[in-house]
Design an enzyme around this catalytic site. Structure first.
Site, PDB file in Angstrom:
ATOM      1  N   GLU A 256       0.755  -1.290   0.080  1.00  0.00           N
ATOM      2  CA  GLU A 256       0.083   0.010  -0.001  1.00  0.00           C
ATOM      3  C   GLU A 256       0.768   1.242  -0.022  1.00  0.00           C
ATOM      4  OE1 GLU A 256      -2.911  -0.484  -0.817  1.00  0.00           O
ATOM      5  OE2 GLU A 256      -3.034  -2.624  -0.553  1.00  0.00           O
ATOM      6  N   HIS A 259       1.472   2.125  -3.579  1.00  0.00           N
ATOM      7  CA  HIS A 259       0.563   2.792  -4.018  1.00  0.00           C
ATOM      8  C   HIS A 259       0.465   4.247  -3.536  1.00  0.00           C
ATOM      9  CE1 HIS A 259      -1.952  -0.571  -6.327  1.00  0.00           C
ATOM     10  NE2 HIS A 259      -1.830  -0.916  -5.010  1.00  0.00           N
ATOM     11  N   GLU A 285      -0.198  -0.394  -9.687  1.00  0.00           N
ATOM     12  CA  GLU A 285       0.242  -1.959  -9.330  1.00  0.00           C
ATOM     13  C   GLU A 285       1.685  -2.109  -9.489  1.00  0.00           C
ATOM     14  OE1 GLU A 285      -2.155  -3.389  -7.541  1.00  0.00           O
ATOM     15  OE2 GLU A 285      -1.396  -5.516  -7.397  1.00  0.00           O
TER      16      GLU A 285
END
Lengths: 490, 490
Positions: A256, A259, A285
């Site tokens: 995460e 991201h 991704e």
């Protein structure tokens, strides 16, 4: 820069700000919302969606687009995104958009119950309705073109089903072959010990910082599912802890953080504009996966993590850095995509891609979906699905109408493979940094090569520019074969 | 019920839902927002404010109001609120609303710095500009009528400056006299001991539940300033802890629970409509104050709390329930309104009311404000202001243009006094409940008499119906004289 452009951008900037507010409602719901607020929250989501749709289809946009004259490349890129979003929103009739919102909400509930009750038949009628509506939507957007490509374009602008079929077709035999070799080798060691939650959270914060996540413009909370939420100056992530599996916490956090760093590192000049967000799911991704896998699960970085885990938890039942690296990268049989290792993860995705493409083209009937899933699974994984919640009912995506989403996971891995090869060329002595827990040259290269551009370039273009050539599956497969060949001696 | 009504209400319901979303942005900012998100948050607030203003001034509202025919009292009450909000929003030119937003934002920053630097002169020019703009706004709304009444109407619909001047004029001498008597008595005892934060938070949660706060539709977080936020199914409160002053935590929590229960207990049929929120600041404050003071600081309830505090913290340095009651209700010299006791609190408010009314009417020049404040303070409190941050610079309200807000605090206390007298008549043996920590009959009476109606009745009407007569200051003053006379033997 003309006044028409500034007028248009002021309107768009407010829309983007409202989009951030709407997105944060989702964060709130998953982290802090009281359970009893759910009914009211649905109304709030609906009202925000209505406002956003009205603004995206507003005549202000069409008039602005018609009036602006510019040759500035940044302005042209902004206009490209504004036009794309406007076209898409105006082509889908409000009645169809409403029907999709209602049917996916309904299908989501039915799916959750069907999964709990292992009852595929209960889900299929709802899936059929969602599929029909999404096909109708894709036709409204794409006209006579392949509806699957229109779906894919929602998540990965410019990608086509044919292109991905070729790429994934080249990947599958090498992945199956690698998986077969590893399955025959002795298994990697497993962690032993106790891993108190506060220790996991302290170390997960340290990992987030080590990968460059700026907590002054973000925060880490616990949620059932890890996710990253928001753009610009307020990008929040969630994680989870599991008493006997600290890697779940650490690697979902690093994922995460990949991201979140993409969103945090976009050029500040693009804040609250269409360029101020990650350009596609695949590129997104690629960042989460290269942080998590190529960097976070590397021999060098896991050597550092091994020390930090022993500092935090005492003995973890692993004798050496090499054993710890094997443990972090352990490959085992499993049914669940989200729990899969680097080798098998893409096989899970490829299966879904082929099945959903066949569903959309009507080459596969909804009634035959479970059989097709189970047959393909045993071929690629070497063992059989034991229950629907381990098979065709495991993922939420189709119930929500997210056809075309799955392949972006593997495309992201392919992109990560290309970026990693280029990064290693650019920073040949990177492992010396990683072995100290220092990712700054790696994440700095990704920031400068990919992340800062936001939506300025098309997805394939930003990867090609960073990697020095058009993205292909080769570097990912080479990396996997080399890494797991070394760990398992195969 | 006509279709025109339903169409109008559907539009209004979406607006109310968006209002909830906008309000929760404020909650988020005070509790969980990362510091670095502030600039982006300002854009998000601005975009939401723009959406809400556009909807409140929308032709959809004017057309709906013109088309609806109804005699249903609930529908008429909804239409009353819709018309009121629409009239107000359409009467204020967008340029003026924008100027107020900018100047108050600017004045707020200047005030914070002036307060930190004890520099009144630095704040006065900004205050003048805000005052001029707010006067202009009030004139746009009220035409030739008293601009202060238009300001007041924002917070307490139907109240007038003249009416409050009469009420407060009757209160002031009795409050000053009571304060004088208490000042000459020996001081009440003070808490001793240590009060760890986790114990304070555990007991504050118990207190919130004891007063009927539904945590399934709410939550308690820590923030710099305690507040209640939201309506309907998602009403959140904040509190704060201070190591040597647990009462700060407990009584600010009970106060906010009073506000929150008002919102939570409104008839579910009014959810996300104009009737689905507290009807005025004064009625809101009546609920928070009766929870906090007439119930929470009563002899009976503090007897129970004394035991719970000793269970939680051990010895608290207080010998008896009577001493504990005196300690909870301790009166002392203080400059700060928000820290004032029940007797002196209203003197702080009355001072501000008289000064702001004189500012708005231009009877008092901004340049003379500090002198007027300090002169009045020594007359009412018996000692002198020692620095501006303890005097004219202590409150945020004027910098934000909130003229007409202060008097609702004392009006709320007056309403609480009336409601308390009626409650004691309705439940004569209430103290037996409170002595067990059981507020259910008290809060149930308030729910049924006041809270459930939301915006159905005008503020004075809902109090008059519950209290059995038009509200006056008498019951509050009788209660204060009786209570503090007994505690201090005066």
């Amino acid at each position: 820069m003309t006044t028409a452009y500034e007028t248009l951008m002021a309107y768009v900037r407010d829309t983007e700000a409202l989009g951030q507010v709407a997105g944060r409602l989702g964060w709130d719901q998953e982290t802090v919302m009281p359970d009893g607020a759910l009914d009211q929250r649905a109304e709030e989501h609906g009202a925000m969606a209505g406002v956003l749709h009205a603004r995206r289809t507003s005549p202000v946009i069409a008039e602005g687009l018609a009036a602006v004259q510019t040759t500035d490349p940044v302005a042209l890129a902004q206009l490209h995104h504004i036009r794309r979003s406007h076209d898409r929103a105006t082509k889908v009739p409000a009645s169809l958009a409403g029907a999709i919102a209602r049917e996916t909400s309904r299908a989501h509930r039915i799916w959750a119950q069907a999964r709990a009750e292992e009852d595929v038949a209960a889900f299929l009628p709802a899936l059929s309705r969602v599929l029909d509506l999404k096909r109708e939507e894709a036709q409204a957007i794409a006209g006579g073109a392949d509806p699957y490509d229109a779906m894919l374009d929602d998540f990965e602008p410019g990608a086509t089903g044919a292109q991905l079929t070729a790429m994934f077709g080249a990947m599958r035999p090498r992945l199956v072959a690698l998986r077969d070799r590893v399955r025959q080798a002795p298994p990697a060691p497993q962690l032993q010990g106790t891993f108190p939650e506060d220790g996991q959270m302290a170390l997960t914060r340290e990992l987030a910082a080590a990968f460059g996540y700026d907590l002054n413009r973000g925060r880490i909370d616990k949620a059932v599912h890890p996710f990253s939420s928001g753009s610009g100056l307020d990008v929040r992530i969630t994680t989870r802890t599991s008493a006997d599996d600290p890697f779940n916490c650490f690697y979902s956090t690093i994922h995460e953080v990949g991201h979140a760093c993409y969103e945090q590192n976009i050029d500040r000049a693009y804040l609250l504009t269409p360029l101020g967000a990650g350009v596609s799911m695949g590129v997104h991704e690629s960042q989460s996966r290269i942080y998590e896998n190529q960097l976070g699960r590397s021999r060098a970085f896991t050597g550092w993590l091994y020390g930090r885990m022993r500092d935090t938890f005492g003995d973890v039942g692993i004798a050496s850095e090499d054993d710890f690296h094997a443990c972090v990268n352990r490959i085992g049989d499993g049914f669940i995509r989200t729990e899969a290792d680097e080798v098998q993860y893409n096989l899970h995705v490829l299966l879904r891609f082929d099945l959903e493409r066949a569903l959309v083209s009507s080459d596969l009937a909804v009634a035959d979906l479970e059989g097709a899933w189970n047959e393909r699974f045993v071929r690629d994984f070497g063992f059989s699905v034991d229950r629907p919640s381990h098979g065709v009912l495991q993922d939420v995506h189709w119930s929500e109408g997210l056809f075309g989403y799955f392949p972006t996971y593997s495309l992201g891995n392919v992109y990560a493979g290309c970026l990693h090869a280029a990064l290693r060329d650019a920073v040949p002595d990177l492992d010396a940094d990683l072995a100290r827990g220092d990712t700054s040259r790696a994440t700095g290269w990704l920031r400068d090569s990919v992340q800062r551009h936001g939506g300025l370039h098309a997805p394939r273009d930003v990867i090609a520019q960073a990697a020095g050539g058009a993205p292909t599956e080769g570097p990912l497969l080479d990396y996997l074969e080399q890494k797991f060949g070394a760990i398992y001696g195969v």
